[in-house]
Design a protein around this motif. Structure first.
Motif, PDB file in Angstrom:
ATOM      1  N   TRP A 155       0.672  -1.133   0.079  1.00  0.00           N
ATOM      2  CA  TRP A 155      -0.400  -0.102   0.116  1.00  0.00           C
ATOM      3  C   TRP A 155       1.009   1.430   0.125  1.00  0.00           C
ATOM      4  O   TRP A 155       2.031   1.576   0.428  1.00  0.00           O
ATOM      5  N   TYR A 156       0.529   2.209  -0.889  1.00  0.00           N
ATOM      6  CA  TYR A 156       1.708   3.427  -1.090  1.00  0.00           C
ATOM      7  C   TYR A 156       0.920   4.686  -1.245  1.00  0.00           C
ATOM      8  O   TYR A 156      -0.932   4.743  -1.764  1.00  0.00           O
ATOM      9  N   GLY A 201       3.979  13.492  -3.590  1.00  0.00           N
ATOM     10  CA  GLY A 201       4.810  12.182  -3.517  1.00  0.00           C
ATOM     11  C   GLY A 201       4.236  10.871  -3.372  1.00  0.00           C
ATOM     12  O   GLY A 201       3.440  11.188  -2.329  1.00  0.00           O
ATOM     13  N   LEU A 202       4.719   9.982  -3.822  1.00  0.00           N
ATOM     14  CA  LEU A 202       4.525   8.457  -3.302  1.00  0.00           C
ATOM     15  C   LEU A 202       4.951   8.207  -1.969  1.00  0.00           C
ATOM     16  O   LEU A 202       5.769   8.220  -2.288  1.00  0.00           O
ATOM     17  N   GLN A 203       4.562   8.108  -0.979  1.00  0.00           N
ATOM     18  CA  GLN A 203       4.727   6.950   0.288  1.00  0.00           C
ATOM     19  C   GLN A 203       4.553   5.855   0.500  1.00  0.00           C
ATOM     20  O   GLN A 203       3.253   6.014   0.840  1.00  0.00           O
ATOM     21  N   PHE A 204       5.588   5.106   1.056  1.00  0.00           N
ATOM     22  CA  PHE A 204       5.235   3.455   1.602  1.00  0.00           C
ATOM     23  C   PHE A 204       4.179   3.312   2.496  1.00  0.00           C
ATOM     24  O   PHE A 204       4.535   4.004   3.630  1.00  0.00           O
ATOM     25  N   ALA A 242      -6.229  11.648  -0.054  1.00  0.00           N
ATOM     26  CA  ALA A 242      -4.858  11.115  -0.468  1.00  0.00           C
ATOM     27  C   ALA A 242      -5.762   9.916  -2.131  1.00  0.00           C
ATOM     28  O   ALA A 242      -6.922   9.762  -1.342  1.00  0.00           O
ATOM     29  N   LEU A 243      -4.500  10.064  -2.879  1.00  0.00           N
ATOM     30  CA  LEU A 243      -4.404   7.966  -3.779  1.00  0.00           C
ATOM     31  C   LEU A 243      -4.377   7.422  -2.759  1.00  0.00           C
ATOM     32  O   LEU A 243      -3.321   7.285  -3.001  1.00  0.00           O
ATOM     33  N   TYR A 244      -4.761   6.529  -2.803  1.00  0.00           N
ATOM     34  CA  TYR A 244      -3.998   5.226  -2.054  1.00  0.00           C
ATOM     35  C   TYR A 244      -4.805   4.657  -3.059  1.00  0.00           C
ATOM     36  O   TYR A 244      -5.441   3.517  -4.155  1.00  0.00           O
ATOM     37  N   LEU A 245      -2.878   3.935  -3.520  1.00  0.00           N
ATOM     38  CA  LEU A 245      -2.379   2.965  -4.308  1.00  0.00           C
ATOM     39  C   LEU A 245      -2.451   1.933  -3.458  1.00  0.00           C
ATOM     40  O   LEU A 245      -1.203   1.639  -3.291  1.00  0.00           O
ATOM     41  N   CYS A 246      -2.054   0.797  -3.911  1.00  0.00           N
ATOM     42  CA  CYS A 246      -2.424  -1.255  -4.126  1.00  0.00           C
ATOM     43  C   CYS A 246      -1.562  -1.574  -4.906  1.00  0.00           C
ATOM     44  O   CYS A 246      -1.486  -1.292  -6.583  1.00  0.00           O
ATOM     45  N   ALA A 247       0.032  -2.482  -4.413  1.00  0.00           N
ATOM     46  CA  ALA A 247       0.074  -3.069  -6.040  1.00  0.00           C
ATOM     47  C   ALA A 247       0.717  -4.650  -5.348  1.00  0.00           C
ATOM     48  O   ALA A 247       0.449  -4.709  -4.446  1.00  0.00           O
ATOM     49  N   LYS A 294      10.155  -1.993   0.274  1.00  0.00           N
ATOM     50  CA  LYS A 294      10.215  -0.471   0.310  1.00  0.00           C
ATOM     51  C   LYS A 294      10.177   0.632  -1.820  1.00  0.00           C
ATOM     52  O   LYS A 294      11.641   0.413  -1.493  1.00  0.00           O
ATOM     53  N   LEU A 295       9.057   0.747  -2.014  1.00  0.00           N
ATOM     54  CA  LEU A 295       9.793   1.600  -3.073  1.00  0.00           C
ATOM     55  C   LEU A 295      10.330   3.284  -2.925  1.00  0.00           C
ATOM     56  O   LEU A 295       9.091   3.497  -2.047  1.00  0.00           O
ATOM     57  N   VAL A 296      11.576   3.483  -2.739  1.00  0.00           N
ATOM     58  CA  VAL A 296      11.291   4.851  -2.464  1.00  0.00           C
ATOM     59  C   VAL A 296      11.683   5.675  -3.839  1.00  0.00           C
ATOM     60  O   VAL A 296      11.831   4.846  -5.300  1.00  0.00           O
ATOM     61  N   PHE A 297      10.163   6.313  -3.753  1.00  0.00           N
ATOM     62  CA  PHE A 297      10.290   7.517  -5.223  1.00  0.00           C
ATOM     63  C   PHE A 297      10.835   8.355  -5.470  1.00  0.00           C
ATOM     64  O   PHE A 297      11.482   9.659  -4.330  1.00  0.00           O
TER      65      PHE A 297
END
Lengths: 111, 111
Positions: free
Chosen positions: A34-35, A42-45, A87-92, B98-101
């Motif tokens: 989840w991000y 920006g995108l945060q883990f 926010a936009l919550y993104l799942c991968a 963990k991805l850091v963008f």
């Protein structure tokens, strides 16, 4: 083959409420991530689940939690919502150290 | 702490140009690096994944290189098209999945 799916697409809540977001990974992927993508940040883990266990967690307060089910789908819960949780919550999902495949996201708006 | 920077922040080019997007990271201890594109309000689309032992990857008009020792990656887009207009993000896998963008490069290709 179906990609990563997320529901709902949009979610509107008020401060103090709880939000539940859902994610279904690609078939065969055992890891779900989840991000959070907040405006200007920006995108945060947030979280990593694998085989039903939480494996890693980002720098977020405990009111962000989740779980992974036996079918590898996952749920993200956000308690005591604050305005800045919008926010936009993104799942991968991924298998091993392969590509991260992202879903379309859930747009959470906290009023 | 790993930091990822992308230059330029925005780029506007006429259709047909070849272009290069840059990504730099501060800690060379990475597992892999992935390039994504994001259309406005949408999820991320994976473009290329480069493992730490690799130097480059190619897919169609896209070529990504990785120089781990210098902390740099480039994404080369050949013969750009209006459909390439999007935000391009690079992300490094720092371990524990963990991805850091990076901050992203917003690309506009004009017809």
């Amino acid at each position: 083959e179906a990609g990563v799916t997320q529901s709902p697409t949009h979610l509107i809540k008020t401060r103090g409420q709880q939000a539940t977001l859902r994610c279904s990974p690609i078939s065969g992927h055992t890891s779900v991530y989840w991000y959070q993508q907040a405006l200007g940040l920006g995108l945060q883990f947030l979280l990593w689940y694998d085989e039903g266990e939480e494996r890693n967690r980002g720098n977020f307060p405990p009111r962000f939690s989740g779980r992974q089910f036996p079918n590898y789908s996952s749920e993200l819960n956000v308690n005591a919502l604050e305005l800045e949780d919008s926010a936009l919550y993104l799942c991968a999902s991924s298998w091993g150290t392969g590509d991260f495949i992202f879903g379309p996201g859930t747009r959470l708006t906290v009023l | 702490k790993q930091e990822v920077t992308q230059i330029p922040a925005a780029l506007s080019v006429p259709e047909g140009e070849n272009l290069v997007l840059n990504c730099s990271f501060t800690d060379s201890a990475i597992y892999n690096l992935q390039w994504f594109r994001q259309d406005p309000g949408k999820g991320l689309t994976s473009l290329l994944l480069i493992q730490s032992s690799q130097r480059e990857q190619t897919s169609g008009r896209l070529n990504a290189s990785l120089d781990k020792s210098s902390g740099r990656s480039t994404l080369y887009i050949a013969a750009s098209q209006p459909g390439d207009s999007a935000t391009y993000l690079c992300a490094v896998n720092t371990g524990f999945q963990k991805l850091v963008f990076g901050t992203g490069t917003r690309l506009l290709v004009s017809p």
